[in-house]
Design a protein around this motif. Structure first.
Motif, PDB file in Angstrom:
ATOM      1  N   THR A  38       5.336   7.326  -4.132  1.00 36.16           N
ATOM      2  CA  THR A  38       4.774   6.979  -5.422  1.00 36.16           C
ATOM      3  C   THR A  38       3.728   8.021  -5.801  1.00 36.16           C
ATOM      4  O   THR A  38       3.043   8.566  -4.948  1.00 36.16           O
ATOM      5  CB  THR A  38       4.153   5.569  -5.417  1.00 36.16           C
ATOM      6  OG1 THR A  38       3.564   5.349  -6.704  1.00 36.16           O
ATOM      7  CG2 THR A  38       3.087   5.418  -4.356  1.00 36.16           C
ATOM      8  N   VAL A  62       2.229  17.424 -11.142  1.00 36.43           N
ATOM      9  CA  VAL A  62       3.334  16.716 -10.490  1.00 36.43           C
ATOM     10  C   VAL A  62       4.501  17.683 -10.249  1.00 36.43           C
ATOM     11  O   VAL A  62       5.115  17.691  -9.181  1.00 36.43           O
ATOM     12  CB  VAL A  62       3.799  15.506 -11.333  1.00 36.43           C
ATOM     13  CG1 VAL A  62       5.121  14.956 -10.824  1.00 36.43           C
ATOM     14  CG2 VAL A  62       2.741  14.407 -11.311  1.00 36.43           C
ATOM     15  N   ILE A  85      -3.129  14.750  -6.313  1.00 37.29           N
ATOM     16  CA  ILE A  85      -1.889  13.956  -6.328  1.00 37.29           C
ATOM     17  C   ILE A  85      -1.435  13.655  -4.907  1.00 37.29           C
ATOM     18  O   ILE A  85      -0.980  12.563  -4.586  1.00 37.29           O
ATOM     19  CB  ILE A  85      -0.778  14.705  -7.112  1.00 37.29           C
ATOM     20  CG1 ILE A  85      -1.128  14.745  -8.590  1.00 37.29           C
ATOM     21  CG2 ILE A  85       0.586  14.055  -6.901  1.00 37.29           C
ATOM     22  CD1 ILE A  85      -0.292  15.710  -9.409  1.00 37.29           C
ATOM     23  N   ARG A  86      -1.589  14.651  -4.059  1.00 34.12           N
ATOM     24  CA  ARG A  86      -1.174  14.506  -2.673  1.00 34.12           C
ATOM     25  C   ARG A  86      -1.915  13.398  -1.942  1.00 34.12           C
ATOM     26  O   ARG A  86      -1.376  12.764  -1.052  1.00 34.12           O
ATOM     27  CB  ARG A  86      -1.450  15.828  -1.980  1.00 34.12           C
ATOM     28  CG  ARG A  86      -0.420  16.247  -1.012  1.00 34.12           C
ATOM     29  CD  ARG A  86      -0.820  17.612  -0.516  1.00 34.12           C
ATOM     30  NE  ARG A  86      -0.412  17.789   0.847  1.00 34.12           N
ATOM     31  CZ  ARG A  86       0.850  17.992   1.199  1.00 34.12           C
ATOM     32  NH1 ARG A  86       1.796  18.019   0.304  1.00 34.12           N
ATOM     33  NH2 ARG A  86       1.158  18.157   2.460  1.00 34.12           N
ATOM     34  N   ARG A 130      -2.971  10.675  -3.218  1.00 34.84           N
ATOM     35  CA  ARG A 130      -2.820   9.358  -3.855  1.00 34.84           C
ATOM     36  C   ARG A 130      -1.781   8.469  -3.204  1.00 34.84           C
ATOM     37  O   ARG A 130      -1.088   8.857  -2.285  1.00 34.84           O
ATOM     38  CB  ARG A 130      -2.336   9.576  -5.283  1.00 34.84           C
ATOM     39  CG  ARG A 130      -3.427   9.846  -6.225  1.00 34.84           C
ATOM     40  CD  ARG A 130      -2.774   9.909  -7.569  1.00 34.84           C
ATOM     41  NE  ARG A 130      -3.415  10.906  -8.370  1.00 34.84           N
ATOM     42  CZ  ARG A 130      -2.835  11.452  -9.429  1.00 34.84           C
ATOM     43  NH1 ARG A 130      -1.611  11.118  -9.757  1.00 34.84           N
ATOM     44  NH2 ARG A 130      -3.495  12.322 -10.132  1.00 34.84           N
ATOM     45  N   GLY A 131      -1.643   7.278  -3.788  1.00 38.11           N
ATOM     46  CA  GLY A 131      -0.476   6.471  -3.477  1.00 38.11           C
ATOM     47  C   GLY A 131      -0.623   5.597  -2.257  1.00 38.11           C
ATOM     48  O   GLY A 131       0.228   4.799  -1.963  1.00 38.11           O
ATOM     49  N   ARG A 132      -1.728   5.745  -1.529  1.00 39.90           N
ATOM     50  CA  ARG A 132      -1.903   4.938  -0.336  1.00 39.90           C
ATOM     51  C   ARG A 132      -3.155   4.075  -0.486  1.00 39.90           C
ATOM     52  O   ARG A 132      -4.256   4.571  -0.510  1.00 39.90           O
ATOM     53  CB  ARG A 132      -2.038   5.839   0.894  1.00 39.90           C
ATOM     54  CG  ARG A 132      -0.720   6.388   1.350  1.00 39.90           C
ATOM     55  CD  ARG A 132      -0.913   7.703   2.021  1.00 39.90           C
ATOM     56  NE  ARG A 132      -1.261   8.703   1.054  1.00 39.90           N
ATOM     57  CZ  ARG A 132      -0.374   9.408   0.359  1.00 39.90           C
ATOM     58  NH1 ARG A 132       0.894   9.233   0.555  1.00 39.90           N
ATOM     59  NH2 ARG A 132      -0.759  10.289  -0.528  1.00 39.90           N
ATOM     60  N   ASP A 151       1.356   7.173  -7.940  1.00 37.98           N
ATOM     61  CA  ASP A 151       0.105   6.459  -8.219  1.00 37.98           C
ATOM     62  C   ASP A 151       0.005   5.206  -7.348  1.00 37.98           C
ATOM     63  O   ASP A 151      -0.385   5.301  -6.204  1.00 37.98           O
ATOM     64  CB  ASP A 151      -0.068   6.164  -9.716  1.00 37.98           C
ATOM     65  CG  ASP A 151       1.247   5.800 -10.397  1.00 37.98           C
ATOM     66  OD1 ASP A 151       1.870   4.842  -9.954  1.00 37.98           O
ATOM     67  OD2 ASP A 151       1.615   6.489 -11.373  1.00 37.98           O
ATOM     68  N   HIS A 177       3.627  19.773  -7.331  1.00 40.17           N
ATOM     69  CA  HIS A 177       3.652  18.889  -6.160  1.00 40.17           C
ATOM     70  C   HIS A 177       5.094  18.666  -5.686  1.00 40.17           C
ATOM     71  O   HIS A 177       5.375  18.686  -4.483  1.00 40.17           O
ATOM     72  CB  HIS A 177       2.992  17.562  -6.540  1.00 40.17           C
ATOM     73  CG  HIS A 177       3.223  16.436  -5.580  1.00 40.17           C
ATOM     74  ND1 HIS A 177       2.579  16.347  -4.366  1.00 40.17           N
ATOM     75  CD2 HIS A 177       4.036  15.356  -5.655  1.00 40.17           C
ATOM     76  CE1 HIS A 177       2.999  15.247  -3.741  1.00 40.17           C
ATOM     77  NE2 HIS A 177       3.871  14.634  -4.488  1.00 40.17           N
ATOM     78  N   LEU A 178       6.003  18.466  -6.635  1.00 44.41           N
ATOM     79  CA  LEU A 178       7.411  18.232  -6.280  1.00 44.41           C
ATOM     80  C   LEU A 178       7.999  19.452  -5.575  1.00 44.41           C
ATOM     81  O   LEU A 178       8.721  19.323  -4.585  1.00 44.41           O
ATOM     82  CB  LEU A 178       8.233  17.923  -7.530  1.00 44.41           C
ATOM     83  CG  LEU A 178       7.912  16.626  -8.261  1.00 44.41           C
ATOM     84  CD1 LEU A 178       8.734  16.519  -9.537  1.00 44.41           C
ATOM     85  CD2 LEU A 178       8.184  15.422  -7.376  1.00 44.41           C
ATOM     86  N   GLY A 210       0.784  -1.227   0.000  1.00 45.65           N
ATOM     87  CA  GLY A 210       0.000   0.000   0.000  1.00 45.65           C
ATOM     88  C   GLY A 210       0.814   1.275   0.000  1.00 45.65           C
ATOM     89  O   GLY A 210       0.263   2.348  -0.254  1.00 45.65           O
ATOM     90  N   ASN A 211       2.097   1.185   0.308  1.00 44.00           N
ATOM     91  CA  ASN A 211       2.899   2.400   0.435  1.00 44.00           C
ATOM     92  C   ASN A 211       4.276   2.253  -0.205  1.00 44.00           C
ATOM     93  O   ASN A 211       4.867   1.173  -0.190  1.00 44.00           O
ATOM     94  CB  ASN A 211       3.108   2.748   1.915  1.00 44.00           C
ATOM     95  CG  ASN A 211       1.809   3.172   2.585  1.00 44.00           C
ATOM     96  OD1 ASN A 211       1.373   4.305   2.470  1.00 44.00           O
ATOM     97  ND2 ASN A 211       1.181   2.236   3.270  1.00 44.00           N
ATOM     98  N   ARG A 251       6.541  19.632  -2.044  1.00 39.89           N
ATOM     99  CA  ARG A 251       7.125  18.634  -1.146  1.00 39.89           C
ATOM    100  C   ARG A 251       8.579  18.939  -0.830  1.00 39.89           C
ATOM    101  O   ARG A 251       9.042  18.722   0.286  1.00 39.89           O
ATOM    102  CB  ARG A 251       6.977  17.251  -1.747  1.00 39.89           C
ATOM    103  CG  ARG A 251       6.023  16.374  -0.966  1.00 39.89           C
ATOM    104  CD  ARG A 251       6.759  15.208  -0.423  1.00 39.89           C
ATOM    105  NE  ARG A 251       7.831  14.937  -1.338  1.00 39.89           N
ATOM    106  CZ  ARG A 251       7.688  14.229  -2.436  1.00 39.89           C
ATOM    107  NH1 ARG A 251       6.567  13.628  -2.674  1.00 39.89           N
ATOM    108  NH2 ARG A 251       8.691  14.089  -3.260  1.00 39.89           N
TER     109      ARG A 251
END
Lengths: 330, 217
Positions: free
Chosen positions: A155, B156, B202-203, B205-207, A157, B159-160, A137-138, B163
């Motif tokens: 990531t 992105v 975007i922030r 996402r990813g989880r 996505d 976002h970069l 998940g991470n 961050r």
């Protein structure tokens, strides 16, 4: 006052329901888990939460028994409050609230990602590493600075483990897919170009997964597995290298479920030797999601008084790692 | 060949101080990485080298100060370019007063706006890749850049930057980011709106976002 305390930790962010018990001395006395394995496809949140609800009682009594403790010996109950799948998190939280009410002891919400970092620090003894946290998940590159774990890369996505698992299923490999993918890759000879996407210190795996899945019918499975792993791990190694150059940390800690990958370990140890940094990997039994890491992190938080009343003990499926204050690191 | 002195060893490349036709120059050499498959490694280094050389020149045409490229050696993954004799922005952020910080980051925002409006994203926006020199802000390290006007790629990029501010300059990150967005919006106008919306997406996402569950987003 100096007597040993025991903390019970509940993990239920995704497919694993886990219960572990940690002592205030930093020992994990027991760590029992039960994993939901979908009959087909990826994880289904509601089915996973039903699995967790049905396994909770046995897992918790198993953890108490193995630790040689009774519920009355427990000083606090910690639970994964996020990030994760809502239904799964709520099941774990409900169990934890109940235990806390029955035992009349404090309830401690724990950020799942921080628990992966803290258990790695505890197990390896490395105080201030750059952390590479990779799981289903991470995918996060993080280091501590100014009261919080800062995110240096992640990531954009899907997570690394998600990419690998999904591709393994696409090849028809049974769960757990990643070790089988690695075996196939060991026989691979030819490198097939696949999308290698690094943006700043971030990575993206969705294009890689799409392309590799598309080629699955046309290319040799071993070559394709080799290429997918090389690209996927190469991307992580590159952003880890950028972060270690940038933060100038003298050690790297690899943690999370995908930390078990020998091939990834090899890539990151290369990075470390180039930058004269020490390389550590979380032990295999503490790599995947587990209750022990929640219990230990719960203890660190409890010491700082970071408890929550049952009536406001909400879960947060999108709880970012870098939102959390970690006063025990000051 | 002129004398070369190793000047900086970064994560990706080695920088040598040298000269070209009597001008001080930097040779940037992308080095082999033992952790990558050799075929993958030469592909990555080769494409980034030619990419960077092209984008450095194109960005300058859009009004974004960059080093001048003197020559490119694609086989050895080398770029020879003009030397900017100054420290990166990263070193100055800590010592800035609030006005200086606001002015600097709104200018950074304008610069990124000009780049995006011209169809380029940088791909690695950090305060290490911006060099204040003789009243201008120079942008370097275009190896991860692209020709694109996609909302996603622009998002992105922002976002970069956000961050990078949060992880390296957390004391002033909110103020710096707000000024950055100010400058960016000034140049991009209404084009900035979908981009900033995407930055927030975007922030999040990813989880635990399974591919199959994301289709409806």
């Amino acid at each position: 006052m100096n007597s040993v305390q025991y903390i019970l930790g509940i993990e239920s962010t995704a497919h694993t329901f886990g219960c572990g018990i940690a002592s205030s001395e930093g020992r994990i006395l027991s760590n029992i888990k039960s994993e939901y394995v979908p009959t087909s496809g990826g994880i289904h949140p509601r089915e996973a939460s039903q699995h967790h609800a049905s396994k909770a009682a046995a897992t918790i009594s198993g953890a108490l028994e193995e630790a040689g403790l009774r519920l009355s010996d427990i000083a606090a109950v910690a639970f994964s409050a996020g990030p994760g799948l809502g239904p799964c998190l709520r099941t774990g939280a409900t169990v934890a609230r109940t235990l806390s009410l029955v035992r009349k002891c404090p309830l401690v919400p724990v950020n799942h990602c921080i628990a992966h970092i803290e258990i790695g620090r505890l197990a390896t003894g490395e105080d201030d590493p750059l952390v590479v946290y990779v799981s289903g998940g991470n995918t996060i590159i993080s280091a501590y600075a100014g009261g919080k774990y800062r995110v240096f890369g992640e990531t954009l996505d899907i997570a690394l483990g998600n990419c690998l698992d999904t591709f393994a299923r696409h090849l028809g490999l049974s769960h757990p897919g990643v070790p089988k993918l690695e075996q196939l890759a060991d026989e691979g000879r030819r490198f097939i170009p696949l999308p290698y996407v690094v943006k700043g210190q971030d990575v993206s795996y969705s294009g890689l997964l799409t392309m590799a899945s598309r080629l699955a019918g046309e290319c040799d499975r071993s070559d394709l597995s080799l290429s997918l792993l090389e690209v996927a791990y190469g991307m992580v190694a590159e952003v880890a290298e950028r972060a270690i150059a940038h933060t100038e940390k003298s050690a790297l800690l690899l943690t999370g479920g995908v930390a078990r990958s020998k091939r990834l370990q090899r890539a990151l140890s290369f990075v470390c030797s180039d930058h004269s940094a020490r390389f550590h990997v979380v032990p295999p039994d503490l790599a995947g999601d587990n209750g022990g890491m929640i219990a230990w992190t719960g203890y660190l938080a409890l010491k700082e008084g970071l408890t929550v009343p049952v009536e406001s003990s909400y879960v947060n499926p999108n709880w970012r790692l870098d939102e959390v204050e970690v006063p025990w690191r000051r | 060949m002129a004398e070369m002195r190793l000047f900086k060893k970064g994560a990706e490349a080695e920088l040598y101080l040298t000269d070209w036709m009597g001008l001080r120059a930097i040779l940037k050499r992308r080095i082999k990485k033992g952790y990558r498959n050799p075929d993958l490694d030469s592909y990555v280094r080769g494409t980034r080298t030619s990419n960077e050389a092209k984008l450095l020149s194109e960005a300058r045409r859009l009004g974004v100060p960059t080093p001048v490229v003197y020559s490119v050696d694609k086989r050895n993954c080398e770029i020879l370019m003009s030397y900017i004799d100054a420290q990166p922005l990263k070193r100055f952020v800590g010592g800035m007063d609030p006005e200086g910080l606001a002015l600097t980051f709104s200018r950074v925002g304008e610069m990124v706006g000009r780049l995006h409006k011209g169809g380029i994203v940088h791909g690695d926006l950090t305060t290490s890749n911006i060099i204040p020199y003789s009243g201008l802000l120079y942008l370097i390290d275009f190896g991860l850049g692209e020709h694109t006007s996609d909302v996603e790629s622009r998002g992105v990029d922002i976002h970069l930057m956000r961050r990078a501010l949060e992880s390296s300059h957390h004391e002033v990150s909110s103020a710096a980011y707000l000024s950055f967005i100010d400058g960016y919006t000034r140049v991009m106008g209404s084009l900035s709106e979908p981009v900033l919306k995407r930055v927030d997406a975007i922030r999040r996402r990813g989880r635990y976002v399974d591919v199959s569950h994301r289709k409806g987003e």
